[in-house]
Design a protein around this motif. Structure first.
Motif, PDB file in Angstrom:
ATOM      1  N   GLY A 132       0.744  -1.514   0.148  1.00 37.33           N
ATOM      2  CA  GLY A 132      -0.066   0.042  -0.028  1.00 37.33           C
ATOM      3  C   GLY A 132       0.905   1.383   0.148  1.00 37.33           C
ATOM      4  N   ARG A 133       0.325   2.211   0.638  1.00 39.66           N
ATOM      5  CA  ARG A 133       1.176   3.632   0.399  1.00 39.66           C
ATOM      6  C   ARG A 133       2.288   3.573   1.321  1.00 39.66           C
ATOM      7  NH1 ARG A 133      -1.543   7.858   2.909  1.00 39.66           N
ATOM      8  NH2 ARG A 133      -2.580   6.373   4.594  1.00 39.66           N
ATOM      9  N   GLY A 134       2.555   2.826   2.135  1.00 39.14           N
ATOM     10  CA  GLY A 134       3.901   2.557   2.757  1.00 39.14           C
ATOM     11  C   GLY A 134       4.926   2.297   1.876  1.00 39.14           C
ATOM     12  N   ALA A 135       4.928   1.853   0.729  1.00 36.70           N
ATOM     13  CA  ALA A 135       5.980   1.568  -0.305  1.00 36.70           C
ATOM     14  C   ALA A 135       6.473   3.027  -0.807  1.00 36.70           C
ATOM     15  CB  ALA A 135       5.512   0.893  -1.262  1.00 36.70           C
ATOM     16  N   ARG A 136       5.759   3.778  -0.931  1.00 37.18           N
ATOM     17  CA  ARG A 136       6.136   5.259  -1.386  1.00 37.18           C
ATOM     18  C   ARG A 136       6.107   6.404  -0.757  1.00 37.18           C
ATOM     19  NH1 ARG A 136       1.135   3.403  -3.237  1.00 37.18           N
ATOM     20  NH2 ARG A 136      -0.618   4.784  -3.258  1.00 37.18           N
ATOM     21  N   GLU A 137       5.279   6.423   0.244  1.00 34.58           N
ATOM     22  CA  GLU A 137       5.181   7.809   1.178  1.00 34.58           C
ATOM     23  C   GLU A 137       5.582   7.486   2.662  1.00 34.58           C
ATOM     24  OE1 GLU A 137       0.903   8.387   1.451  1.00 34.58           O
ATOM     25  OE2 GLU A 137       0.597   8.355  -1.077  1.00 34.58           O
ATOM     26  N   ASP A 138       6.092   8.745   2.937  1.00 36.10           N
ATOM     27  CA  ASP A 138       6.271   8.601   4.581  1.00 36.10           C
ATOM     28  C   ASP A 138       4.867   8.190   5.302  1.00 36.10           C
ATOM     29  OD1 ASP A 138       8.940   9.149   3.862  1.00 36.10           O
ATOM     30  OD2 ASP A 138       8.924  11.017   4.972  1.00 36.10           O
ATOM     31  N   THR A 139       4.979   7.513   6.493  1.00 34.16           N
ATOM     32  CA  THR A 139       3.790   7.389   7.000  1.00 34.16           C
ATOM     33  C   THR A 139       4.333   6.809   8.463  1.00 34.16           C
ATOM     34  OG1 THR A 139       1.969   5.895   7.212  1.00 34.16           O
ATOM     35  CG2 THR A 139       3.740   4.723   6.561  1.00 34.16           C
ATOM     36  N   MET A 140       3.441   6.439   9.328  1.00 37.90           N
ATOM     37  CA  MET A 140       3.680   6.005  10.765  1.00 37.90           C
ATOM     38  C   MET A 140       3.188   4.671  11.202  1.00 37.90           C
ATOM     39  SD  MET A 140       3.370   9.504  12.935  1.00 37.90           S
ATOM     40  CE  MET A 140       4.026  11.021  12.547  1.00 37.90           C
ATOM     41  N   VAL A 141       3.813   3.826  11.956  1.00 41.48           N
ATOM     42  CA  VAL A 141       3.076   2.526  12.410  1.00 41.48           C
ATOM     43  C   VAL A 141       3.447   2.742  14.129  1.00 41.48           C
ATOM     44  CG1 VAL A 141       3.041   0.024  12.546  1.00 41.48           C
ATOM     45  CG2 VAL A 141       3.340   1.244  10.106  1.00 41.48           C
ATOM     46  N   ALA A 142       2.229   2.437  14.853  1.00 46.71           N
ATOM     47  CA  ALA A 142       2.548   2.636  16.423  1.00 46.71           C
ATOM     48  C   ALA A 142       2.323   1.461  16.896  1.00 46.71           C
ATOM     49  CB  ALA A 142       1.594   3.898  16.746  1.00 46.71           C
ATOM     50  N   ILE A 143       2.985   0.917  17.738  1.00 50.06           N
ATOM     51  CA  ILE A 143       2.944  -0.529  18.182  1.00 50.06           C
ATOM     52  C   ILE A 143       2.983  -0.476  19.562  1.00 50.06           C
ATOM     53  CG2 ILE A 143       4.044  -2.859  18.397  1.00 50.06           C
ATOM     54  CD1 ILE A 143       5.411  -2.340  15.805  1.00 50.06           C
ATOM     55  N   LEU A 144       1.757  -0.876  20.324  1.00 47.91           N
ATOM     56  CA  LEU A 144       1.639  -1.084  21.889  1.00 47.91           C
ATOM     57  C   LEU A 144       1.970  -2.765  22.230  1.00 47.91           C
ATOM     58  CD1 LEU A 144       0.759  -0.207  24.557  1.00 47.91           C
ATOM     59  CD2 LEU A 144      -1.538  -0.612  23.714  1.00 47.91           C
ATOM     60  N   SER A 145       2.923  -2.760  22.811  1.00 46.28           N
ATOM     61  CA  SER A 145       3.371  -4.107  23.478  1.00 46.28           C
ATOM     62  C   SER A 145       2.799  -4.658  24.942  1.00 46.28           C
ATOM     63  CB  SER A 145       4.673  -4.388  23.505  1.00 46.28           C
ATOM     64  OG  SER A 145       5.200  -4.212  21.966  1.00 46.28           O
ATOM     65  N   VAL A 146       2.021  -5.634  25.212  1.00 44.20           N
ATOM     66  CA  VAL A 146       1.798  -5.932  26.216  1.00 44.20           C
ATOM     67  C   VAL A 146       1.924  -7.459  26.491  1.00 44.20           C
ATOM     68  CG1 VAL A 146      -0.438  -4.391  26.247  1.00 44.20           C
ATOM     69  CG2 VAL A 146      -0.714  -6.626  25.553  1.00 44.20           C
ATOM     70  N   GLY A 147       2.239  -7.958  27.657  1.00 41.23           N
ATOM     71  CA  GLY A 147       2.907  -9.245  27.923  1.00 41.23           C
ATOM     72  C   GLY A 147       4.243  -9.022  28.074  1.00 41.23           C
ATOM     73  N   ALA A 148       4.942 -10.180  28.151  1.00 40.67           N
ATOM     74  CA  ALA A 148       6.433 -10.472  28.454  1.00 40.67           C
ATOM     75  C   ALA A 148       7.359  -9.728  27.424  1.00 40.67           C
ATOM     76  CB  ALA A 148       7.168 -11.720  28.550  1.00 40.67           C
ATOM     77  N   PRO A 149       8.298  -8.866  27.755  1.00 41.38           N
ATOM     78  CA  PRO A 149       9.090  -8.257  26.716  1.00 41.38           C
ATOM     79  C   PRO A 149       9.611  -9.313  25.322  1.00 41.38           C
ATOM     80  CG  PRO A 149       9.674  -7.536  28.978  1.00 41.38           C
ATOM     81  CD  PRO A 149       8.837  -8.822  28.973  1.00 41.38           C
ATOM     82  N   ARG A 150       9.753  -8.820  24.472  1.00 42.72           N
ATOM     83  CA  ARG A 150      10.281  -9.248  23.187  1.00 42.72           C
ATOM     84  C   ARG A 150      11.120  -8.205  22.537  1.00 42.72           C
ATOM     85  NH1 ARG A 150       8.840 -14.183  20.995  1.00 42.72           N
ATOM     86  NH2 ARG A 150      10.649 -13.845  19.659  1.00 42.72           N
ATOM     87  N   ASP A 151      12.425  -8.590  21.917  1.00 43.64           N
ATOM     88  CA  ASP A 151      13.091  -7.576  21.200  1.00 43.64           C
ATOM     89  C   ASP A 151      12.374  -7.226  19.837  1.00 43.64           C
ATOM     90  OD1 ASP A 151      14.903  -7.257  23.156  1.00 43.64           O
ATOM     91  OD2 ASP A 151      16.499  -8.692  22.254  1.00 43.64           O
ATOM     92  N   LEU A 152      12.544  -5.901  19.557  1.00 44.83           N
ATOM     93  CA  LEU A 152      12.030  -5.259  18.220  1.00 44.83           C
ATOM     94  C   LEU A 152      13.285  -4.949  17.756  1.00 44.83           C
ATOM     95  CD1 LEU A 152      10.107  -4.843  16.040  1.00 44.83           C
ATOM     96  CD2 LEU A 152      10.013  -2.479  17.018  1.00 44.83           C
ATOM     97  N   VAL A 153      13.869  -5.468  16.608  1.00 46.06           N
ATOM     98  CA  VAL A 153      15.186  -5.088  15.892  1.00 46.06           C
ATOM     99  C   VAL A 153      14.987  -4.536  14.785  1.00 46.06           C
ATOM    100  CG1 VAL A 153      17.445  -5.840  15.264  1.00 46.06           C
ATOM    101  CG2 VAL A 153      16.085  -7.060  17.044  1.00 46.06           C
ATOM    102  N   LEU A 154      15.467  -3.214  14.416  1.00 50.98           N
ATOM    103  CA  LEU A 154      15.635  -2.471  13.145  1.00 50.98           C
ATOM    104  C   LEU A 154      16.824  -2.476  12.540  1.00 50.98           C
ATOM    105  CD1 LEU A 154      13.860  -0.867  15.545  1.00 50.98           C
ATOM    106  CD2 LEU A 154      12.901   0.236  13.502  1.00 50.98           C
ATOM    107  N   ARG A 155      16.899  -2.325  11.184  1.00 50.88           N
ATOM    108  CA  ARG A 155      18.097  -2.235  10.650  1.00 50.88           C
ATOM    109  C   ARG A 155      17.895  -1.568   9.379  1.00 50.88           C
ATOM    110  NH1 ARG A 155      18.673  -8.642   8.239  1.00 50.88           N
ATOM    111  NH2 ARG A 155      17.265  -8.174   6.332  1.00 50.88           N
ATOM    112  N   PRO A 156      18.806  -0.727   8.971  1.00 56.82           N
ATOM    113  CA  PRO A 156      18.809   0.145   7.627  1.00 56.82           C
ATOM    114  C   PRO A 156      18.835  -0.861   6.276  1.00 56.82           C
ATOM    115  CG  PRO A 156      20.995   0.396   8.436  1.00 56.82           C
ATOM    116  CD  PRO A 156      20.237  -0.524   9.392  1.00 56.82           C
TER     117      PRO A 156
END
Length: 208
Positions: A132-156
């Motif tokens: 969808g639009r995320g392929a060509r436009e700046d946008t936002m994704v907000a993530i709320l996490s509940v429960g036990a922690p897990r790592d979210l990893v980001l890379r360029p």
């Protein structure tokens, strides 16, 4: 469906309450991408986790992977624009995010996708939300996490150092700017004991 969540020592309440988004802290990643992080945005997150496990119509999906059809290593549920969310505090969260980011985003968050990571064997592979639009436009994704922690990893996407953030027990992360196009993110499998976690991903219209 059974769960074995070790409760947070810092969130000993069943009262669901969002803390002010003014406490958010931004990290600039580069290439026009950034993340905002707010630990403990939702007080009472462990109580919400238990409600979502019990009330959400979780789906186990299978997908084509090269020559094979494989199980998706997590349970899923999706709420489109206008669908009632499974708990009122999630409506409150979506409205609060829409108001806070109105000037930058220019539109409300409208959909919610839920992922249930049952243990360390569940994961999501490297990807960006570029359907969808995320392929060509700046946008936002907000993530709320509940429960036990897990790592979210980001890379360029062009290569370079990764960024790792453990998320759980009511933590919020927002990926913005060009993050979906110029960076990738993943929740890798964990060899160590990992408790169950649910992530709630709020997205604007037409972003998947």
């Amino acid at each position: 469906m059974s769960t074995h969540l070790q409760a947070s020592l810092f969130d000993q309440t069943d009262e669901l309450r969002l803390t002010p988004l003014s406490r958010m802290r931004r990290t600039v990643l580069g290439d026009g991408a950034w993340i905002d992080l707010l630990p403990g945005w939702l007080a009472g997150a462990d109580a919400l986790f238990a409600r979502l496990v019990a009330d959400v119509p979780w789906q186990a999906e299978r997908r084509q992977m090269y020559e094979h059809v494989v199980d998706v290593p997590r349970l899923l549920s999706y709420y489109g624009a206008g669908d009632p969310l499974p708990h009122p505090v999630l409506d409150e969260a979506r409205d609060a995010l829409s108001a806070h980011y109105a000037a930058e985003l220019g539109e409300p968050f409208s959909t919610a996708g839920l992922c249930y990571y049952r243990d360390g064997r569940d994961s999501v592979a490297w990807h960006g939300d570029r359907i969808g639009r995320g392929a060509r436009e700046d946008t936002m994704v907000a993530i709320l996490s509940v429960g036990a922690p897990r790592d979210l990893v980001l890379r360029p996407r062009r290569g370079g150092h990764s960024v790792r953030r453990p998320l759980g027990h009511g933590d919020l992360i927002v990926m913005g700017g060009s993050c979906q196009r110029t960076w990738e993110h993943a929740v890798p499998k964990s060899a160590r004991a990992a408790g169950p976690r649910i992530s709630v991903q709020f997205r604007p219209r037409g972003v998947n």
